[in-house]
Design an enzyme around this catalytic site. Sequence first.
Site, PDB file in Angstrom:
ATOM      1  N   CYS B  81     -19.679  44.564 -81.968  1.00  0.00           N
ATOM      2  CA  CYS B  81     -19.820  43.449 -82.902  1.00  0.00           C
ATOM      3  C   CYS B  81     -18.537  43.262 -83.724  1.00  0.00           C
ATOM      4  O   CYS B  81     -17.499  42.940 -83.169  1.00  0.00           O
ATOM      5  CB  CYS B  81     -21.061  43.626 -83.785  1.00  0.00           C
ATOM      6  SG  CYS B  81     -21.559  42.076 -84.571  1.00  0.00           S
ATOM      7  N   HIS B 188     -25.240  43.669 -79.519  1.00  0.00           N
ATOM      8  CA  HIS B 188     -25.582  45.008 -80.000  1.00  0.00           C
ATOM      9  C   HIS B 188     -26.315  45.802 -78.920  1.00  0.00           C
ATOM     10  O   HIS B 188     -27.535  45.687 -78.803  1.00  0.00           O
ATOM     11  CB  HIS B 188     -26.454  44.908 -81.243  1.00  0.00           C
ATOM     12  CG  HIS B 188     -25.697  44.448 -82.440  1.00  0.00           C
ATOM     13  ND1 HIS B 188     -25.074  45.315 -83.302  1.00  0.00           N
ATOM     14  CD2 HIS B 188     -25.413  43.212 -82.895  1.00  0.00           C
ATOM     15  CE1 HIS B 188     -24.457  44.631 -84.253  1.00  0.00           C
ATOM     16  NE2 HIS B 188     -24.652  43.356 -84.019  1.00  0.00           N
ATOM     17  N   GLU B 190     -27.085  48.820 -78.949  1.00  0.00           N
ATOM     18  CA  GLU B 190     -28.032  49.745 -79.587  1.00  0.00           C
ATOM     19  C   GLU B 190     -29.319  49.055 -79.998  1.00  0.00           C
ATOM     20  O   GLU B 190     -30.284  49.705 -80.386  1.00  0.00           O
ATOM     21  CB  GLU B 190     -27.355  50.437 -80.783  1.00  0.00           C
ATOM     22  CG  GLU B 190     -27.226  49.597 -82.052  1.00  0.00           C
ATOM     23  CD  GLU B 190     -26.072  48.588 -82.041  1.00  0.00           C
ATOM     24  OE1 GLU B 190     -25.463  48.404 -80.978  1.00  0.00           O
ATOM     25  OE2 GLU B 190     -25.802  47.977 -83.093  1.00  0.00           O
TER      26      GLU B 190
END
Lengths: 261, 210
Positions: B81, B188, B190
Amino acid sequence: MLMPRLIPVLLLMNGQLVRSETFTTHQIIGDPLHEVARFNEWKVDELIYLDISRTAGLAQGRRDSGNRAYADAMEVLEAVASHCFMPLTWGGHVTSLDQVRDIFKRGADKVAINTAAFETPELITQVSKRFGAQAMVVSIDVRQTEDGYEVMTRGGREPTGRDPVSWAKEAEDRGAGEILLQSLNRDGRGTGYDVALIEQVSQAVTIPVIACSGVGVYEHYAKGLKAGADAVAAANIWHFKELADRGGKRALQRAGFDVRM
Amino acid sequence: MTIAIIDYGMGNLTSVRNAFAHLGADVVVSHDPGVLRAAKGVVLPGVGAFGEGMAHLQELGLAQLLKDEIAGQHRPLLGICLGMQLLLDDSAEHGQHKGLGIVPGKVRRLAPPPHDPPYRVPHVGWNHVEASKTEGLFKGLPENEAFYFVHSFVCQPERPDDAAGWSEHGERFVCALEHGSVWAAQFHPEKSHKAGLALLTNWLEFVASC
């Protein structure tokens, strides 16, 4: 192309997961973590977790339920976040930048602020500047009366006299990254979204609007998107139906929306 | 094999740490130059404003370290990001700001107007990613897999070869980079369920092979 999001909303009250109706009736559903594990397995798009306890800080997990008792809502957040490989928005009793910092540190990605955003709107700007607009969700609870729509704060108990469209615009100007739009009249009723409200607010702002309150059948979701919402959320339907994610997504596909399966 | 996640006061590191821990990586969150030097792979995550992110890296003495000692010595660096955007030369977010200058290119606003109706920015949600390389970050992932995005600015790398993935929101934009040992994602991983964890696994395998 960006796909519309389908979002479960979990409500935490005094350390227990609850369902809500018109912001006044609350029924205990159980452990605050069970549903999160299920949603993770289903690979849901995103999760919104709101602490709607009347008083901040208390958990009071029932010892007789066999569920783990958490010291406070922040402990629940930490436990939820460690299981959650999806975007997590946390809201409820958020009043200061320090608290927001703590919420992110414990693993949330966005914070939803309602009453404090209305009463001290500088907080929106502070959070947005410090953590980015994408992390700042302004939650707006709306009551419909004969005179029209009105923003309500303090868990739907405090009338503000403010029109949701003008408040949503101000929230955007002050740095909000998303609007979570709830309707007191529709909450828990299962009669569908307040489409007119969603239309008005979505047209007034350029940031994403998350529609919530009123979903009773999967077909209601598409109406929220058609009204202009970027994401459709619901609470109760996720508890009382099996495979609520698949069911909701299939209904959206049938209505012609490209969703993430 | 230690993975160091850089803690420079920008956004949610917990979710990145949780994801790597879930994958069994030996992960440490730190801004200590010694810890970063000793790590096998370094992750630069981050959410927030570009200018502030750069200022924090400089205050901590990490900007030069990342450029000279990590990227400069071909050691694995993963930007996520804001961490991806910081790798470039400069950004136009709230004025002009110099970046790390590791990947040639600039950062600019996504899908600028006029658009009718205007595209909503920030670009928030799940979007398809078209991988332009079969090895690397997207190895073994299905075509057009969806990942979770939250951003208002995008990277525009100078060299087409540095683009590893593309997405679309009002315009087609580069959403992943592979520039030697420096890899990055605008989305993202994650927060992108199994697809994201698979991508992080690919990076961990790359780190192990270095």
